[in-house]
Design a protein around this motif. Structure first.
Motif, short mmCIF file in Angstrom:
data_model
loop_
_atom_site.label_atom_id
_atom_site.label_comp_id
_atom_site.label_asym_id
_atom_site.label_seq_id
_atom_site.Cartn_x
_atom_site.Cartn_y
_atom_site.Cartn_z
N VAL A 21 37.83 44.62 36.05
CA VAL A 21 38.82 43.89 36.07
C VAL A 21 40.35 44.92 35.88
O VAL A 21 41.14 45.09 36.52
N LYS A 22 40.75 44.97 34.69
CA LYS A 22 41.71 45.38 34.11
C LYS A 22 41.84 46.86 34.41
O LYS A 22 43.16 46.99 34.96
N ASP A 23 40.76 47.39 34.28
CA ASP A 23 41.18 49.37 34.45
C ASP A 23 40.83 49.12 35.47
O ASP A 23 40.76 50.69 35.69
N GLU A 24 39.28 48.98 36.53
CA GLU A 24 38.99 49.74 37.45
C GLU A 24 39.48 49.25 39.03
O GLU A 24 40.06 50.11 39.83
N LEU A 25 40.11 47.53 38.60
CA LEU A 25 40.40 47.31 39.73
C LEU A 25 41.98 47.52 39.60
O LEU A 25 42.81 47.50 40.22
N GLY A 26 42.32 46.86 38.72
CA GLY A 26 44.32 47.28 38.33
C GLY A 26 44.77 45.96 37.80
O GLY A 26 46.40 45.29 38.51
#
Lengths: 227, 84
Positions: A21-26
């Motif tokens: 969620v944090k790094d790939e989805l932003g």
């Protein structure tokens, strides 16, 4: 959009989910311990995989009595997206948010490999960015993913288009090759395969990313003006 | 004081792959007469005297937590036991 990843004692895919969620989805995301009783500040709830409470009694049976589950139910009733993956799916089944139960895999083995899924329903808030019938590669890792429900429930799942994903070929003995189902309202999805482990080509597949992007798209369409 | 024995078994309509594997293993040991094996769970619960409705409580916990009614049945035996 702000997500909560619920962490139980024995969860072990929580950090993968957080990373997805944090790094790939932003998007924004917090790891939330299972004893909180309020999730009002979150727009989406993620129940990660693992072995909550050591799978004692039945997979997910103890976790579903946790404090946080009342708040998860409240979020589900409010129509917020709730995604349970693997052990998270088992917890959703135990809590009654989704119908059915899990049995031991038909071959009694812990199955850990990437499998092909078919997107059966792309008209959900979790699958809208996929094509209907699209084949995607997502890893599974479970010993109890053999989905079971009675005939009446299965007929209802089919009638209401609640089967989101099926295995392209039999993996664990699941009824009708079911890999993931939603509730009737369509805002709670449980699935055994791990989309959070397939969010970047470096991981072998990025096919899971569209699931998270679908959730965000749905949220933006209904919450952001001029989205 | 009451000792409660709870037996949780898979419903008849539910396949038991574990039981099936044990049955096949028995058959390869030469016990061909063992037609079917079903595997379940056995639990012992010790109730103290503060519980007034033991049977009602047992049913409640069996339905809420000890068994999953989608796939499992339960039965129980309640025995009076002396304080240890």
């Amino acid at each position: 959009m702000k997500f909560a990843v619920i962490v139980f004692p024995g969860s072990n895919c929580d950090v993968d989910m957080y990373h997805a969620v944090k790094d790939e989805l932003g998007e924004q995301v917090d790891l939330v311990w299972h004893d909180v009783d309020n999730l009002d500040q979150y727009d989406g709830i993620l129940l990660p995989g693992g072995f909550s409470y050591g799978d004692y009694l039945r997979s997910g049976a103890i976790a579903h009595m946790s404090n946080v589950m009342a708040a998860v139910k409240k979020a589900a009733e409010a129509g917020k997206p709730v995604l349970g993956v693997c052990n998270g799916f088992q917890i959703l089944l135990e809590s009654g948010l989704l119908p059915g139960a899990m049995l031991r895999n038909k071959n009694l083995k812990f199955i850990c490999r990437t499998v092909e899924l078919t997107v059966e329903n792309n008209e959900t808030m979790f699958t809208s960015l996929y094509e209907k019938g699209e084949k995607i590669s997502i890893p599974v890792a479970h010993g109890e993913g053999n989905y079971y429900c009675d005939d009446e429930t299965l007929a209802k799942l089919k009638e209401n288009n609640q089967i989101a994903f099926t295995y392209a070929s039999d993996v664990n003995g699941s009824l009708s090759d079911i890999a993931g189902i939603t509730n009737e309202k369509g805002n709670v999805l449980g699935m055994m395969p791990h989309p959070e482990r397939a969010v970047d080509d470096l991981l072998g597949s990025a096919d899971g990313l569209k699931l998270f992007q679908s959730i965000v798209k749905h949220w933006r369409d209904s919450h952001v003006v001029n989205a | 004081m009451y000792k409660v024995k709870v037996y949780v078994t898979l419903r008849e309509s539910v396949l038991d792959p574990q039981g099936k594997a044990v049955q096949q293993s028995l058959s390869s040991l030469g016990y061909n007469g063992v037609e079917d094996v079903r595997i379940g769970k056995y639990m012992e619960l010790q109730f103290d005297d503060t519980v007034t409705d033991v049977e009602g409580t047992v049913k409640e916990v069996c339905e809420k937590l000890l068994s999953n009614p989608v796939i499992e049945d339960y039965r129980y035996e309640i025995e009076e036991s002396a304080k240890q």
